[in-house]
Design an enzyme around this catalytic site. Sequence first.
Site, PDB file in Angstrom:
ATOM      1  N   SER A  27      -3.057   1.175  -0.937  1.00 34.30           N
ATOM      2  CA  SER A  27      -3.449   2.562  -0.680  1.00 34.30           C
ATOM      3  C   SER A  27      -4.970   2.698  -0.579  1.00 34.30           C
ATOM      4  O   SER A  27      -5.474   3.688  -0.047  1.00 34.30           O
ATOM      5  CB  SER A  27      -2.927   3.459  -1.799  1.00 34.30           C
ATOM      6  OG  SER A  27      -3.306   2.933  -3.062  1.00 34.30           O
ATOM      7  N   HIS A  28      -5.721   1.722  -1.069  1.00 33.82           N
ATOM      8  CA  HIS A  28      -7.181   1.766  -0.982  1.00 33.82           C
ATOM      9  C   HIS A  28      -7.720   0.748   0.027  1.00 33.82           C
ATOM     10  O   HIS A  28      -8.896   0.412   0.016  1.00 33.82           O
ATOM     11  CB  HIS A  28      -7.810   1.527  -2.357  1.00 33.82           C
ATOM     12  CG  HIS A  28      -7.615   2.678  -3.289  1.00 33.82           C
ATOM     13  ND1 HIS A  28      -6.394   2.957  -3.879  1.00 33.82           N
ATOM     14  CD2 HIS A  28      -8.449   3.647  -3.724  1.00 33.82           C
ATOM     15  CE1 HIS A  28      -6.500   4.035  -4.631  1.00 33.82           C
ATOM     16  NE2 HIS A  28      -7.731   4.477  -4.556  1.00 33.82           N
ATOM     17  N   ASP A  79      -1.376   6.920  -3.429  1.00 34.75           N
ATOM     18  CA  ASP A  79       0.015   6.449  -3.364  1.00 34.75           C
ATOM     19  C   ASP A  79       0.966   7.581  -3.002  1.00 34.75           C
ATOM     20  O   ASP A  79       1.985   7.360  -2.344  1.00 34.75           O
ATOM     21  CB  ASP A  79       0.413   5.777  -4.684  1.00 34.75           C
ATOM     22  CG  ASP A  79      -0.236   4.407  -4.820  1.00 34.75           C
ATOM     23  OD1 ASP A  79      -0.183   3.646  -3.845  1.00 34.75           O
ATOM     24  OD2 ASP A  79      -0.813   4.125  -5.870  1.00 34.75           O
TER      25      ASP A  79
HETATM   26  P1  NDP Z   1      -0.201   1.049 -10.851  1.00 34.30           P
HETATM   27  O1  NDP Z   1       0.595   1.922 -11.747  1.00 34.30           O
HETATM   28  O2  NDP Z   1       0.390   0.632  -9.564  1.00 34.30           O
HETATM   29  O3  NDP Z   1      -0.597  -0.273 -11.630  1.00 34.30           O
HETATM   30  C1  NDP Z   1      -1.365  -0.222 -12.802  1.00 34.30           C
HETATM   31  C2  NDP Z   1      -1.666  -1.619 -13.316  1.00 34.30           C
HETATM   32  O4  NDP Z   1      -0.503  -2.153 -13.939  1.00 34.30           O
HETATM   33  C3  NDP Z   1      -2.053  -2.594 -12.239  1.00 34.30           C
HETATM   34  O5  NDP Z   1      -3.101  -3.416 -12.713  1.00 34.30           O
HETATM   35  C4  NDP Z   1      -0.760  -3.387 -11.996  1.00 34.30           C
HETATM   36  O6  NDP Z   1      -1.110  -4.677 -11.521  1.00 34.30           O
HETATM   37  C5  NDP Z   1      -0.150  -3.412 -13.361  1.00 34.30           C
HETATM   38  N1  NDP Z   1       1.312  -3.449 -13.375  1.00 34.30           N
HETATM   39  C6  NDP Z   1       2.165  -2.792 -12.554  1.00 34.30           C
HETATM   40  N2  NDP Z   1       3.438  -3.044 -12.902  1.00 34.30           N
HETATM   41  C7  NDP Z   1       3.391  -3.866 -13.980  1.00 34.30           C
HETATM   42  C8  NDP Z   1       4.374  -4.484 -14.790  1.00 34.30           C
HETATM   43  N3  NDP Z   1       5.669  -4.323 -14.564  1.00 34.30           N
HETATM   44  N4  NDP Z   1       3.971  -5.278 -15.791  1.00 34.30           N
HETATM   45  C9  NDP Z   1       2.665  -5.470 -16.036  1.00 34.30           C
HETATM   46  N5  NDP Z   1       1.672  -4.931 -15.278  1.00 34.30           N
HETATM   47  C10 NDP Z   1       2.031  -4.124 -14.273  1.00 34.30           C
HETATM   48  O7  NDP Z   1      -1.651   1.679 -10.576  1.00 34.30           O
HETATM   49  P2  NDP Z   1      -2.084   3.209 -10.419  1.00 34.30           P
HETATM   50  O8  NDP Z   1      -1.165   3.896  -9.489  1.00 34.30           O
HETATM   51  O9  NDP Z   1      -2.265   3.799 -11.753  1.00 34.30           O
HETATM   52  O10 NDP Z   1      -3.526   3.045  -9.734  1.00 34.30           O
HETATM   53  C11 NDP Z   1      -3.613   2.499  -8.417  1.00 34.30           C
HETATM   54  C12 NDP Z   1      -5.025   2.162  -8.051  1.00 34.30           C
HETATM   55  O11 NDP Z   1      -5.741   3.316  -7.682  1.00 34.30           O
HETATM   56  C13 NDP Z   1      -5.876   1.433  -9.073  1.00 34.30           C
HETATM   57  O12 NDP Z   1      -6.431   0.306  -8.416  1.00 34.30           O
HETATM   58  C14 NDP Z   1      -6.965   2.408  -9.435  1.00 34.30           C
HETATM   59  O13 NDP Z   1      -8.215   1.785  -9.740  1.00 34.30           O
HETATM   60  C15 NDP Z   1      -7.064   3.221  -8.167  1.00 34.30           C
HETATM   61  N6  NDP Z   1      -7.544   4.587  -8.407  1.00 34.30           N
HETATM   62  C16 NDP Z   1      -8.812   4.931  -7.990  1.00 34.30           C
HETATM   63  C17 NDP Z   1      -9.292   6.215  -8.202  1.00 34.30           C
HETATM   64  C18 NDP Z   1     -10.685   6.581  -7.833  1.00 34.30           C
HETATM   65  O14 NDP Z   1     -11.028   7.741  -7.915  1.00 34.30           O
HETATM   66  N7  NDP Z   1     -11.534   5.664  -7.435  1.00 34.30           N
HETATM   67  C19 NDP Z   1      -8.459   7.253  -8.808  1.00 34.30           C
HETATM   68  C20 NDP Z   1      -7.162   6.761  -9.245  1.00 34.30           C
HETATM   69  C21 NDP Z   1      -6.721   5.480  -9.027  1.00 34.30           C
HETATM   70  P3  NDP Z   1      -0.119  -5.680 -10.754  1.00 34.30           P
HETATM   71  O15 NDP Z   1       1.059  -4.887 -10.244  1.00 34.30           O
HETATM   72  O16 NDP Z   1      -0.935  -6.283  -9.683  1.00 34.30           O
HETATM   73  O17 NDP Z   1       0.273  -6.643 -11.822  1.00 34.30           O
END
Ligand code: NDP
Length: 339
Positions: free
Chosen positions: A49-50, A190
């Site tokens: 998404s980014h 997302d």
């Molecule tokens: P997710 O909920 O998709 O994931 C959160 C973290 O959890 C990730 O590091 C993911 O890494 C990990 N994760 C996911 N599933 C599991 C699992 N089953 N077990 C263990 N780890 C898990 O992320 P968000 O939707 O909360 O955020 C998405 C992105 O948006 C982030 O990169 C965030 O920095 C960015 N963001 C930026 C903003 C801005 O203003 N700049 C504002 C809000 C968000 P992985 O799945 O790779 O293991």
Amino acid sequence: MADISTKTLSLDEVKALAKAVLVSSGMDERGSDTLSHLVMLSERDGPRSHGLRMLPVYAQSFSSGYANPAASPTITRMAPGVLRGDGDNGYYQIAAEQAREELIAMARENGIAAFSCANCHHLAALRFDTEPLAQAGLVALAVVNSLSMVVPQGGVRPVFGTNPMSFACPREGAEPIVWDQASSVVALMDVKMAAAEGHELPRVGGLDPSGAPSTDPNAILETRSLLPFGEHKGAAIALLIEVLGAALAGGTLSVDNADREAHGALNIKGGSTLIAIDPTKFGNPAFGDFVTRICAEIEGNGTARVPGDGRLSKRAAAAGEGVTVSTELLAQLDQLRQS
Ligand code: NDP
């Protein structure tokens, strides 16, 4: 899910496309190199998404005159362990790249150091801010606030941004631990991506126009009211990020982004703080063994995995097979490239 036509691009093609769109949008060499690399990393490791989907937002921020496409950030040492960045109204990542080497040196000297930055635009995925520090042997914690769309627990209107945080830590004999997450159940990009791709969110993520919790991305985009993760606990983290991000750095509070619609919803000017910690200065020579042990306990535990490790399998797959991109998005980017 709607039937979406796609095309596969190599990572080099993703980066070249991003660079061409950014240059055509008026961005200078330095900034377009930095952002196109990060777009490629987001397509490679996630969050997608980014990645390429951010390019129309970047282009709009330049064409509206809101963001500086040729930013020349200033980095000032405020105290032995504190660096302050002024992003010159450009994108955060350019200032962060400029500050990184000095921040690492300061953390190694003092044991801990922080970089706070304001007067800069959307940071995108925080993981790319913390991972380089862990690759340099440091533990890192990063936060940034964003424009208000998260309702506090029990509240009736958004106060916080989706305020993400990221943690990274070196791991002996392996890639670092790196995770990043929004304070909301789901990140806004997302929700937008689910709407564009025509599917529901996997879980309730926001409120519909009647105020009811919903998985419908279009209904949530109407209200722009997202729920914090973990109810009051996520709302408390979002508050922490307002303070460590906006208040420390002097960025805009999430609730004060009143004119956001004029420039594109993601082009906010919040504040960020990145903290770097040198574990070798804390007196536990077995720090690395502790990290290894915790990870082993997670990995040998049912289907649990170390948070953020999902990026490593995505990284390997994308390097070998490239990434699939919707042809609708590619057509939009092609137009931007030629404009
Ligand atoms: P997710 O909920 O998709 O994931 C959160 C973290 O959890 C990730 O590091 C993911 O890494 C990990 N994760 C996911 N599933 C599991 C699992 N089953 N077990 C263990 N780890 C898990 O992320 P968000 O939707 O909360 O955020 C998405 C992105 O948006 C982030 O990169 C965030 O920095 C960015 N963001 C930026 C903003 C801005 O203003 N700049 C504002 C809000 C968000 P992985 O799945 O790779 O293991």
